[in-house]
Design a protein around this motif. Structure first.
Motif, PDB file in Angstrom:
ATOM      1  N   TYR A 123       0.922  -1.247  -0.025  1.00  0.00           N
ATOM      2  CA  TYR A 123       0.053   0.017   0.137  1.00  0.00           C
ATOM      3  C   TYR A 123       0.824   1.263   0.010  1.00  0.00           C
ATOM      4  O   TYR A 123       2.081   1.237   0.393  1.00  0.00           O
ATOM      5  N   GLU A 124       0.298   2.467  -0.339  1.00  0.00           N
ATOM      6  CA  GLU A 124       0.970   3.670  -0.219  1.00  0.00           C
ATOM      7  C   GLU A 124       0.883   4.325   1.248  1.00  0.00           C
ATOM      8  O   GLU A 124      -0.199   3.616   1.867  1.00  0.00           O
ATOM      9  N   LEU A 125       1.767   4.956   1.681  1.00  0.00           N
ATOM     10  CA  LEU A 125       1.564   5.521   2.855  1.00  0.00           C
ATOM     11  C   LEU A 125       0.629   6.929   3.151  1.00  0.00           C
ATOM     12  O   LEU A 125       0.744   7.728   2.140  1.00  0.00           O
ATOM     13  N   ASP A 126      -0.169   6.933   3.900  1.00  0.00           N
ATOM     14  CA  ASP A 126      -0.678   8.398   4.492  1.00  0.00           C
ATOM     15  C   ASP A 126       0.159   8.885   5.661  1.00  0.00           C
ATOM     16  O   ASP A 126       0.261   8.275   6.561  1.00  0.00           O
ATOM     17  N   LEU A 127       0.697   9.922   5.182  1.00  0.00           N
ATOM     18  CA  LEU A 127       1.873  10.656   5.924  1.00  0.00           C
ATOM     19  C   LEU A 127       0.958  12.228   6.769  1.00  0.00           C
ATOM     20  O   LEU A 127       1.615  12.819   6.960  1.00  0.00           O
ATOM     21  N   SER A 128      -0.373  12.147   6.517  1.00  0.00           N
ATOM     22  CA  SER A 128      -1.091  13.226   6.929  1.00  0.00           C
ATOM     23  C   SER A 128      -0.913  13.465   8.371  1.00  0.00           C
ATOM     24  O   SER A 128      -1.149  14.569   8.988  1.00  0.00           O
ATOM     25  N   GLY A 129      -0.518  12.302   9.053  1.00  0.00           N
ATOM     26  CA  GLY A 129      -0.467  12.300  10.548  1.00  0.00           C
ATOM     27  C   GLY A 129       0.696  13.078  11.249  1.00  0.00           C
ATOM     28  O   GLY A 129       0.800  13.272  12.419  1.00  0.00           O
ATOM     29  N   GLY A 130       1.541  13.332  10.289  1.00  0.00           N
ATOM     30  CA  GLY A 130       2.795  14.073  10.701  1.00  0.00           C
ATOM     31  C   GLY A 130       4.218  13.267  10.356  1.00  0.00           C
ATOM     32  O   GLY A 130       5.388  13.334  10.885  1.00  0.00           O
ATOM     33  N   GLY A 131       4.168  12.583   9.103  1.00  0.00           N
ATOM     34  CA  GLY A 131       5.381  11.997   8.618  1.00  0.00           C
ATOM     35  C   GLY A 131       5.567  10.529   8.775  1.00  0.00           C
ATOM     36  O   GLY A 131       4.850   9.896   9.434  1.00  0.00           O
ATOM     37  N   LEU A 132       6.611  10.030   8.298  1.00  0.00           N
ATOM     38  CA  LEU A 132       6.922   8.582   8.376  1.00  0.00           C
ATOM     39  C   LEU A 132       6.715   7.730   9.719  1.00  0.00           C
ATOM     40  O   LEU A 132       5.952   6.761   9.702  1.00  0.00           O
ATOM     41  N   HIS A 133       7.011   8.658  10.798  1.00  0.00           N
ATOM     42  CA  HIS A 133       6.761   7.950  12.011  1.00  0.00           C
ATOM     43  C   HIS A 133       5.587   7.878  12.641  1.00  0.00           C
ATOM     44  O   HIS A 133       5.101   6.894  13.376  1.00  0.00           O
ATOM     45  N   GLU A 134       4.587   8.566  12.095  1.00  0.00           N
ATOM     46  CA  GLU A 134       3.193   8.487  12.259  1.00  0.00           C
ATOM     47  C   GLU A 134       2.362   8.038  11.139  1.00  0.00           C
ATOM     48  O   GLU A 134       1.218   8.343  11.173  1.00  0.00           O
ATOM     49  N   SER A 135       2.979   7.377  10.144  1.00  0.00           N
ATOM     50  CA  SER A 135       2.240   7.057   8.874  1.00  0.00           C
ATOM     51  C   SER A 135       1.387   5.911   9.080  1.00  0.00           C
ATOM     52  O   SER A 135       1.432   5.421   9.979  1.00  0.00           O
ATOM     53  N   GLN A 136       0.253   5.712   8.329  1.00  0.00           N
ATOM     54  CA  GLN A 136      -0.714   4.933   8.261  1.00  0.00           C
ATOM     55  C   GLN A 136      -0.854   4.340   6.814  1.00  0.00           C
ATOM     56  O   GLN A 136      -0.507   5.103   5.969  1.00  0.00           O
ATOM     57  N   PRO A 137      -1.319   3.112   6.661  1.00  0.00           N
ATOM     58  CA  PRO A 137      -1.805   2.540   5.372  1.00  0.00           C
ATOM     59  C   PRO A 137      -2.757   3.599   4.713  1.00  0.00           C
ATOM     60  O   PRO A 137      -3.703   3.984   5.330  1.00  0.00           O
ATOM     61  N   HIS A 138      -2.520   3.619   3.289  1.00  0.00           N
ATOM     62  CA  HIS A 138      -3.619   4.435   2.581  1.00  0.00           C
ATOM     63  C   HIS A 138      -4.795   3.405   2.616  1.00  0.00           C
ATOM     64  O   HIS A 138      -4.815   2.243   2.190  1.00  0.00           O
ATOM     65  N   ALA A 139      -6.115   3.846   2.894  1.00  0.00           N
ATOM     66  CA  ALA A 139      -7.089   3.063   3.176  1.00  0.00           C
ATOM     67  C   ALA A 139      -7.749   2.192   2.059  1.00  0.00           C
ATOM     68  O   ALA A 139      -7.698   0.929   2.474  1.00  0.00           O
ATOM     69  N   ALA A 140      -7.669   2.790   0.909  1.00  0.00           N
ATOM     70  CA  ALA A 140      -7.946   1.719  -0.216  1.00  0.00           C
ATOM     71  C   ALA A 140      -7.002   0.883  -0.696  1.00  0.00           C
ATOM     72  O   ALA A 140      -7.750  -0.395  -0.985  1.00  0.00           O
ATOM     73  N   ASP A 141      -5.895   1.149  -0.529  1.00  0.00           N
ATOM     74  CA  ASP A 141      -4.815   0.298  -0.931  1.00  0.00           C
ATOM     75  C   ASP A 141      -4.655  -1.023   0.059  1.00  0.00           C
ATOM     76  O   ASP A 141      -4.563  -2.056  -0.243  1.00  0.00           O
ATOM     77  N   PHE A 142      -4.787  -0.273   1.337  1.00  0.00           N
ATOM     78  CA  PHE A 142      -4.824  -1.371   2.518  1.00  0.00           C
ATOM     79  C   PHE A 142      -5.866  -2.520   2.236  1.00  0.00           C
ATOM     80  O   PHE A 142      -5.581  -3.612   2.388  1.00  0.00           O
ATOM     81  N   ARG A 143      -7.075  -2.022   2.157  1.00  0.00           N
ATOM     82  CA  ARG A 143      -8.366  -2.946   2.153  1.00  0.00           C
ATOM     83  C   ARG A 143      -7.988  -3.904   0.803  1.00  0.00           C
ATOM     84  O   ARG A 143      -8.191  -5.132   0.958  1.00  0.00           O
ATOM     85  N   ARG A 144      -7.551  -3.464  -0.257  1.00  0.00           N
ATOM     86  CA  ARG A 144      -7.331  -4.231  -1.624  1.00  0.00           C
ATOM     87  C   ARG A 144      -6.421  -5.276  -1.160  1.00  0.00           C
ATOM     88  O   ARG A 144      -6.528  -6.446  -1.411  1.00  0.00           O
ATOM     89  N   SER A 145      -5.256  -4.951  -0.270  1.00  0.00           N
ATOM     90  CA  SER A 145      -4.123  -6.240  -0.293  1.00  0.00           C
ATOM     91  C   SER A 145      -4.700  -7.004   0.686  1.00  0.00           C
ATOM     92  O   SER A 145      -4.322  -8.210   0.718  1.00  0.00           O
ATOM     93  N   LEU A 146      -5.375  -6.506   1.857  1.00  0.00           N
ATOM     94  CA  LEU A 146      -5.851  -7.458   2.741  1.00  0.00           C
ATOM     95  C   LEU A 146      -6.820  -8.427   2.109  1.00  0.00           C
ATOM     96  O   LEU A 146      -6.654  -9.854   2.232  1.00  0.00           O
ATOM     97  N   GLU A 147      -7.568  -8.140   1.086  1.00  0.00           N
ATOM     98  CA  GLU A 147      -8.606  -8.965   0.483  1.00  0.00           C
ATOM     99  C   GLU A 147      -7.608  -9.842  -0.561  1.00  0.00           C
ATOM    100  O   GLU A 147      -8.098 -11.167  -0.831  1.00  0.00           O
TER     101      GLU A 147
END
Length: 217
Positions: free
Chosen positions: A65-89
Motif C-alpha cells: 500500500y501507499e503511505l498516508d503521511l497526513s498524521g505527521g510524517g513517516l513515524h506517524e504514517s498509516q496505510p492508505h485505506a483503499a490500497d490497504f483494503r485491496r491488499s488484505l482481500e
C-alpha cells in the motif's frame, strides 16, 4: 491447480506435503517475495512456505500500500485505506487458493511479516483470527483502522511481536503499542526488543525460530 491471485514462491516441506502446516510470508515495502526466504529457511523443515509478492510496484520491488503521511510524517504514517483494503482481500484470497492448491492443513496456517508485512499480518489476525494458527510480526504496528476493532476468537492466539531499539522507520514504541493492544484483545503475546535498526538480526531470528517450533510441537 487453483489460481492464486498474488505472485508467490512456494517451498514444499521436506516430509509428506499432504495436509502439512504452512506459513505465509509477507515482505516489507520495496522488497519482493524472495526477500524473507532466508528467514523462512531457518524455520522447521516440515512447513510449507508460501511467500507472497505485494501487488504494486515500488522502485525495484513491491508495496502492499501507499503511505498516508497526513498524521505527521513517516513515524506517524498509516496505510492508505483503499490500497490497504485491496491488499488484505488479495492476501485472504491467496491464502484460501493456496490452501486448496497445495493441500495445506487449513487449521495450521501461520503468518510471518516484516514491516508493512507485519502491519498487514496484525490486521489480518484482528479481522479474522480463526483463519490463523499463529502470527509473527516484526518491526510493524497495528494501524488505526484496526486498533479499536473487537476480535472474537483471538483469545489465546499466539503472536510474536519483534521491535528494534534503533529502528528509525517504525519506532519501537509503535511495535510495543501493537503488542499491548493485541494482549488486551486476549492474544497470547510474546514481545521482544533487539538492538537493531529496521532489520532482523540473529538474536531476533533465533527467537522467531523458537516461537514457531513451539507452535508446531
Amino acid at each position: 491447480m487453483t489460481e492464486i491471485p498474488l505472485e508467490h514462491v512456494h517451498v514444499a516441506p521436506d516430509g509428506d506435503p499432504d495436509r502439512a502446516p504452512a506459513v505465509f510470508v509477507l515482505h516489507g515495502r520495496g522488497a519482493d517475495e524472495e526477500d524473507l526466504l532466508p528467514v523462512a529457511e531457518s524455520l522447521p523443515d516440515d512447513l510449507h512456505v508460501i511467500s507472497l509478492r505485494a501487488p504494486d510496484r515500488l522502485q525495484g520491488g513491491y508495496t502492499w500500500y501507499e503511505l498516508d503521511l497526513s498524521g505527521g510524517g513517516l513515524h506517524e504514517s498509516q496505510p492508505h485505506a483503499a490500497d490497504f483494503r485491496r491488499s488484505l482481500e488479495l492476501i485472504e484470497e491467496s491464502v484460501t487458493a493456496a490452501t486448496d492448491a497445495y493441500g495445506l492443513d487449513a487449521d495450521r496456517i501461520g503468518l510471518l511479516g516484516f514491516s508493512q508485512g507485519a502491519i498487514t499480518s496484525f490486521s489480518l489476525l484482528v479481522e479474522d483470527p480463526g483463519s490463523y494458527d499463529w502470527v509473527v510480526g516484526l518491526h510493524g504496528y497495528l494501524p488505526d483502522s484496526h486498533a479499536d476493532l473487537a476480535s472474537d476468537g483471538i483469545e489465546g492466539k499466539p503472536v510474536f511481536v519483534g521491535a528494534g531499539t534503533g529502528d528509525r522507520v517504525i519506532p519501537e514504541s509503535r511495535a510495543e503499542a501493537a503488542a499491548d493492544r493485541l494482549a488486551e484483545l486476549g492474544a497470547d503475546v510474546t514481545y521482544g526488543t533487539y538492538a537493531t535498526g529496521h532489520g532482523i538480526g540473529r538474536e531476533e531470528l533465533a527467537d522467531v525460530v523458537d516461537f514457531v517450533e513451539a507452535r508446531l510441537e
